[in-house]
Design an enzyme around this catalytic site. Structure first.
Site, short mmCIF file in Angstrom:
data_model
loop_
_atom_site.label_atom_id
_atom_site.label_comp_id
_atom_site.label_asym_id
_atom_site.label_seq_id
_atom_site.Cartn_x
_atom_site.Cartn_y
_atom_site.Cartn_z
N SER A 38 -11.94 -6.17 -14.15
CA SER A 38 -13.35 -6.07 -14.54
C SER A 38 -13.51 -5.71 -16.02
O SER A 38 -12.65 -5.07 -16.62
CB SER A 38 -14.06 -5.02 -13.69
N1 SAH Z 1 -10.73 -3.36 -9.72
C1 SAH Z 1 -9.91 -4.51 -9.92
C2 SAH Z 1 -10.67 -5.76 -9.56
C3 SAH Z 1 -9.79 -6.83 -9.04
S1 SAH Z 1 -10.65 -8.28 -8.57
C4 SAH Z 1 -9.49 -4.59 -11.37
O1 SAH Z 1 -10.30 -4.24 -12.25
O2 SAH Z 1 -8.37 -5.03 -11.64
C5 SAH Z 1 -11.04 -7.94 -6.88
C6 SAH Z 1 -9.87 -7.69 -5.98
O3 SAH Z 1 -10.36 -7.58 -4.64
C7 SAH Z 1 -8.82 -8.78 -5.95
O4 SAH Z 1 -7.58 -8.23 -6.25
C8 SAH Z 1 -8.85 -9.30 -4.51
O5 SAH Z 1 -7.60 -9.71 -4.03
C9 SAH Z 1 -9.36 -8.09 -3.79
N2 SAH Z 1 -9.95 -8.34 -2.46
C10 SAH Z 1 -10.74 -9.37 -2.07
N3 SAH Z 1 -11.09 -9.22 -0.79
C11 SAH Z 1 -10.51 -8.07 -0.34
C12 SAH Z 1 -10.49 -7.38 0.91
N4 SAH Z 1 -11.14 -7.83 1.98
N5 SAH Z 1 -9.80 -6.23 0.99
C13 SAH Z 1 -9.13 -5.75 -0.08
N6 SAH Z 1 -9.11 -6.35 -1.28
C14 SAH Z 1 -9.79 -7.50 -1.42
#
Ligand code: SAH
Length: 215
Positions: A63
């Site tokens: 993000s």
């Molecule tokens: N906070 C992280 C954001 C990553 S993007 C950062 O800043 O790096 C969002 C993430 O949510 C991805 O890694 C994706 O794989 C994860 N995601 C999507 N659906 C999910 C679920 N049902 N349970 C856990 N993680 C999930």
């Protein structure tokens, strides 16, 4: 050319975070300290402190710094709070949470991402993070109730298990909408029900899973 990451961080916090109204000293200190460039793929390191999200592995994103700060501030974390994060991704938001509160539980769907995130968080010395690979839309029932829950992927609607695992007075911050645009929502659990606030429009990668997008 070598980059002075310390200066980059100072500049990021001043020009992206503080000017937009984030005043929480702990968040500011955490974002000045955490080496964000280690959480992005090598080829994106020069952009690590830019005012934007960046691609990470597995078609996911880290993000934008301001969104991390805003979501964290909206959680109104106290030092003894227990927080649940859904969507570990790179682990950057996890590190910010771990700097501020007692215990952080984090759930990621994709093993490849979790592996590199936990390796890096361990190397940076965080010992108050507990992680698991699973569908985070189910929450993490074993450790409920949570003072705060943060979801860093876009949901089609509020996942019921997350509301159920929120302590009285607990805060949930989550983007809800369609695949192109979501409204960042803050939900507070009070004795008389759930109260909802809209923070801003945003665009996150989709939240998969049982209470997320099905495919
Ligand atoms: N906070 C992280 C954001 C990553 S993007 C950062 O800043 O790096 C969002 C993430 O949510 C991805 O890694 C994706 O794989 C994860 N995601 C999507 N659906 C999910 C679920 N049902 N349970 C856990 N993680 C999930």
């Amino acid at each position: 050319m070598t980059i002075d990451y310390f200066l980059e961080r100072e500049k990021m916090v001043k020009e992206q975070i503080v000017v937009r109204g984030i005043r929480n000293e702990k968040i500011i200190a955490a974002m000045k300290k955490i080496p964000r460039h280690l959480f992005v793929p090598d080829k994106w390191q020069v952009q690590a402190y830019a005012d934007r999200p960046l691609p990470i592995e597995m078609q996911q994103t880290i993000s934008q710094p301001y969104i991390v700060a805003l979501m964290t501030e909206s959680l109104r974390l106290g030092p003894t709070d227990k927080v649940l994060e859904i969507g570990t991704g790179s682990g950057y938001q996890t590190a910010v949470l771990a700097e501020i509160c007692n215990s952080v539980y984090t759930v990621e769907l994709l093993p490849e991402l979790m592996e590199s995130a936990t390796e890096l968080l361990g190397r940076l010395g965080y010992r108050n993070i507990v992680a698991k690979i699973d569908d985070g839309t189910l929450g993490w029932p074993e450790h409920q109730l949570y003072d705060a829950i943060i979801v860093t992927a876009g949901a089609p609607h509020l996942p019921q298990p997350l509301l159920a695992q929120l302590a009285d007075g607990g805060r949930l911050v989550i983007p809800v909408g369609n695949s192109l645009s979501q409204s960042l929502k803050k939900i507070v659990r009070r004795p008389d029900g759930f109260w909802e606030d809209q923070l801003l429009q945003c665009q996150f990668v989709p939240l998969r899973g049982q209470h997320g997008w099905q495919q």
